[in-house]
Design a protein around this motif. Structure first.
Motif, mmCIF file in Angstrom:
data_model
loop_
_atom_site.group_PDB
_atom_site.id
_atom_site.type_symbol
_atom_site.label_atom_id
_atom_site.label_comp_id
_atom_site.label_asym_id
_atom_site.label_seq_id
_atom_site.Cartn_x
_atom_site.Cartn_y
_atom_site.Cartn_z
ATOM 1 N N ASP A 105 0.833 -1.209 0.000
ATOM 2 C CA ASP A 105 0.000 0.000 0.000
ATOM 3 C C ASP A 105 0.870 1.263 0.000
ATOM 4 O O ASP A 105 0.552 2.240 -0.689
ATOM 5 N N LYS A 106 1.943 1.252 0.773
ATOM 6 C CA LYS A 106 2.831 2.408 0.811
ATOM 7 C C LYS A 106 3.486 2.619 -0.549
ATOM 8 O O LYS A 106 3.642 3.761 -0.998
ATOM 9 N N GLN A 107 3.853 1.539 -1.208
ATOM 10 C CA GLN A 107 4.435 1.664 -2.545
ATOM 11 C C GLN A 107 3.414 2.194 -3.535
ATOM 12 O O GLN A 107 3.738 3.026 -4.384
ATOM 13 N N HIS A 108 2.178 1.718 -3.433
ATOM 14 C CA HIS A 108 1.121 2.219 -4.314
ATOM 15 C C HIS A 108 0.893 3.717 -4.106
ATOM 16 O O HIS A 108 0.659 4.459 -5.067
ATOM 17 N N ASN A 109 0.936 4.149 -2.852
ATOM 18 C CA ASN A 109 0.756 5.583 -2.564
ATOM 19 C C ASN A 109 1.853 6.418 -3.216
ATOM 20 O O ASN A 109 1.590 7.476 -3.785
ATOM 21 N N ARG A 110 3.095 5.947 -3.120
ATOM 22 C CA ARG A 110 4.209 6.668 -3.738
ATOM 23 C C ARG A 110 4.043 6.755 -5.255
ATOM 24 O O ARG A 110 4.289 7.798 -5.863
ATOM 25 N N LEU A 111 3.618 5.657 -5.854
ATOM 26 C CA LEU A 111 3.429 5.647 -7.304
ATOM 27 C C LEU A 111 2.253 6.540 -7.707
ATOM 28 O O LEU A 111 2.292 7.191 -8.760
ATOM 29 N N LYS A 112 1.216 6.578 -6.874
ATOM 30 C CA LYS A 112 0.064 7.432 -7.176
ATOM 31 C C LYS A 112 0.463 8.900 -7.143
ATOM 32 O O LYS A 112 0.094 9.671 -8.040
ATOM 33 N N VAL A 113 1.232 9.293 -6.141
ATOM 34 C CA VAL A 113 1.708 10.673 -6.061
ATOM 35 C C VAL A 113 2.619 10.985 -7.246
ATOM 36 O O VAL A 113 2.534 12.059 -7.849
ATOM 37 N N LEU A 114 3.480 10.035 -7.605
ATOM 38 C CA LEU A 114 4.365 10.239 -8.762
ATOM 39 C C LEU A 114 3.554 10.417 -10.038
ATOM 40 O O LEU A 114 3.909 11.235 -10.900
ATOM 41 N N ALA A 115 2.457 9.678 -10.155
ATOM 42 C CA ALA A 115 1.596 9.827 -11.337
ATOM 43 C C ALA A 115 0.997 11.228 -11.402
ATOM 44 O O ALA A 115 0.950 11.842 -12.484
ATOM 45 N N TYR A 116 0.553 11.756 -10.270
ATOM 46 C CA TYR A 116 0.002 13.113 -10.239
ATOM 47 C C TYR A 116 1.068 14.152 -10.597
ATOM 48 O O TYR A 116 0.798 15.106 -11.336
ATOM 49 N N ILE A 117 2.272 13.955 -10.065
ATOM 50 C CA ILE A 117 3.368 14.871 -10.411
ATOM 51 C C ILE A 117 3.648 14.805 -11.908
ATOM 52 O O ILE A 117 3.850 15.831 -12.567
ATOM 53 N N GLY A 118 3.640 13.603 -12.449
ATOM 54 C CA GLY A 118 3.872 13.437 -13.880
ATOM 55 C C GLY A 118 2.801 14.095 -14.732
ATOM 56 O O GLY A 118 3.109 14.722 -15.759
ATOM 57 N N LEU A 119 1.551 13.963 -14.331
ATOM 58 C CA LEU A 119 0.463 14.598 -15.089
ATOM 59 C C LEU A 119 0.603 16.118 -15.069
ATOM 60 O O LEU A 119 0.424 16.788 -16.100
ATOM 61 N N ALA A 120 0.918 16.665 -13.906
ATOM 62 C CA ALA A 120 1.114 18.113 -13.807
ATOM 63 C C ALA A 120 2.306 18.551 -14.660
ATOM 64 O O ALA A 120 2.232 19.543 -15.392
ATOM 65 N N HIS A 121 3.373 17.801 -14.574
ATOM 66 C CA HIS A 121 4.575 18.105 -15.353
ATOM 67 C C HIS A 121 4.292 18.043 -16.848
ATOM 68 O O HIS A 121 4.692 18.924 -17.619
ATOM 69 N N GLY A 122 3.573 17.002 -17.268
ATOM 70 C CA GLY A 122 3.298 16.820 -18.684
ATOM 71 C C GLY A 122 2.349 17.853 -19.264
ATOM 72 O O GLY A 122 2.603 18.414 -20.331
ATOM 73 N N PHE A 123 1.250 18.115 -18.569
ATOM 74 C CA PHE A 123 0.261 19.060 -19.092
ATOM 75 C C PHE A 123 0.729 20.511 -18.986
ATOM 76 O O PHE A 123 0.484 21.316 -19.896
ATOM 77 N N LEU A 124 1.393 20.845 -17.905
ATOM 78 C CA LEU A 124 1.730 22.252 -17.664
ATOM 79 C C LEU A 124 3.082 22.667 -18.239
ATOM 80 O O LEU A 124 3.266 23.845 -18.571
#
Length: 360
Positions: A80-99
């Motif tokens: 679960d902790k690993q999934h949380n880290r990957l989920k946050v990384l996905a959000y950072i990636g989406l922000a990085h990619g779109f913006l």
């Protein structure tokens, strides 16, 4: 005990990514586009790219990412902790990619990481088998999609298509932003088709290599006898392929390059492990860079956007490969100095710290 070999490898990988990524900051759609009369340095640098750079550092980063997932599991024993880290990384990636930049890899890594975790606790042979299966699946889909709309006519910076794309991207900051959003949307469509499978395949190979002790002791003699000929052979084949000669050659070049990049990245792992020997005394700067890889990666985006979109918006029309490399040299020195100074006062990079806090 922290694996210093992996920190140094990660530092090399994040700095090496600039040699691949920089061209797309000037013109994302066309990567590097030569002038109608390219200088000799273009040819020399292109050969160096094919032999040692193109896809190599991206593959190295994926191998290390996969290995780090195993280390995290060993430390936390919590999926679960690993999934949380990957989920946050996905959000950072989406922000990085779109913006900021459509070439983002963070979202891809997060998705591929989720897939990798499903197999990371299997026996070693199954991990390697699934990794190669994912790689071949992504390569096969890439091969098929290349037939949809092949581009066989070599472009130059004086080509109408290039000039139209440049005008569309540089007519205003808003136009550039819209173009980036559209490009990243296309990249997201490619995630479940190609890039997720390729990245997950590489990560699973990284998991296998870690469990085999490659990041501590390097490759065995038997492994070297298999990997080195593969790296040389696939790289020579890639060097011989002219993607503009036929539709088939255009389609096959990327899958061949992915496999060549994997073999070469594994060779890089072996070489660095044997040189560093898990000692930081001579490699402290690269170790520090490796421990701040997320910060350096995002910093590269900011620097290159300011350089190409604001300060030197005509660079896409005028820069040859050597000019891009000079820019990289300046950024590389700056980032190493930043790592040295920052690490004297702080333990974690700023973006790493934010990622860690958001993942709790």
């Amino acid at each position: 005990m922290r694996n210093i070999n992996m920190d140094v490898l990660r530092g090399i990988a994040v700095l090496g990514l600039m040699f691949m990524n920089i061209y797309t900051f000037a013109m994302f759609e066309y990567d590097y586009t030569p002038s109608s009369s390219p200088p000799l340095s273009d040819t020399v640098i292109n050969i160096i790219n094919v032999l040692f750079i193109d896809g190599r550092f991206r593959s190295l980063f994926c191998l290390l990412f996969g290995a780090s997932l195993v280390i995290q599991w060993q430390l936390w024993q919590s999926i679960d902790k690993q999934h949380n880290r990957l989920k946050v990384l996905a959000y950072i990636g989406l922000a990085h990619g779109f913006l900021l930049w459509a070439g983002d890899i963070l979202f891809i890594y997060a998705c591929a990481g989720w897939l990798t975790l499903k197999f990371s606790q299997q026996d070693n042979e199954k991990i390697l088998r699934m990794g190669m299966l994912f790689l071949l699946l992504g390569a096969f889909i890439s091969f098929l999609l290349a037939f949809v709309e092949p581009e066989l006519t070599p472009l130059t910076r004086s080509s109408d298509a290039f000039l139209m794309a440049y005008d569309a991207a540089y007519s205003s900051y808003f136009a550039g932003f819209v173009s980036n959003v559209l490009m990243f949307t296309v990249m997201l469509i490619a995630v479940p088709l190609i890039t997720m499978w390729m990245a997950a395949g590489l990560m699973l190979v990284g998991v296998y290599l870690y469990k085999q002790g490659v990041f501590v002791d390097g490759l065995t003699k038997a492994q070297l006898n298999m990997i080195v000929p593969a790296a040389i052979g696939l790289t020579v084949v890639r060097l011989m392929i002219d993607p503009n000669s036929s539709v088939f050659m255009y389609a096959i070049v990327e899958p061949i390059n992915w496999l060549a990049a994997l073999a070469m990245a594994i060779c890089y792992c072996h070489i660095i492990v044997k040189i560093v020997k898990n000692k930081s005394s001579k490699w402290l700067l690269l170790q520090q860079a490796g421990r701040m890889s997320l910060t350096l990666y995002l910093m590269q985006t900011v620097i290159f956007i300011l350089f190409f979109k604001v300060a030197f918006s005509s660079a896409a029309l005028n820069f040859d490969r050597i000019d891009y490399w000079l820019v990289i040299a300046g950024v590389l020195v700056f980032q190493l100095v930043f790592c040295k100074v920052y690490s004297q006062y702080f333990k974690h990079g700023p973006c790493e710290l934010i990622w860690r806090k958001l993942s709790r």
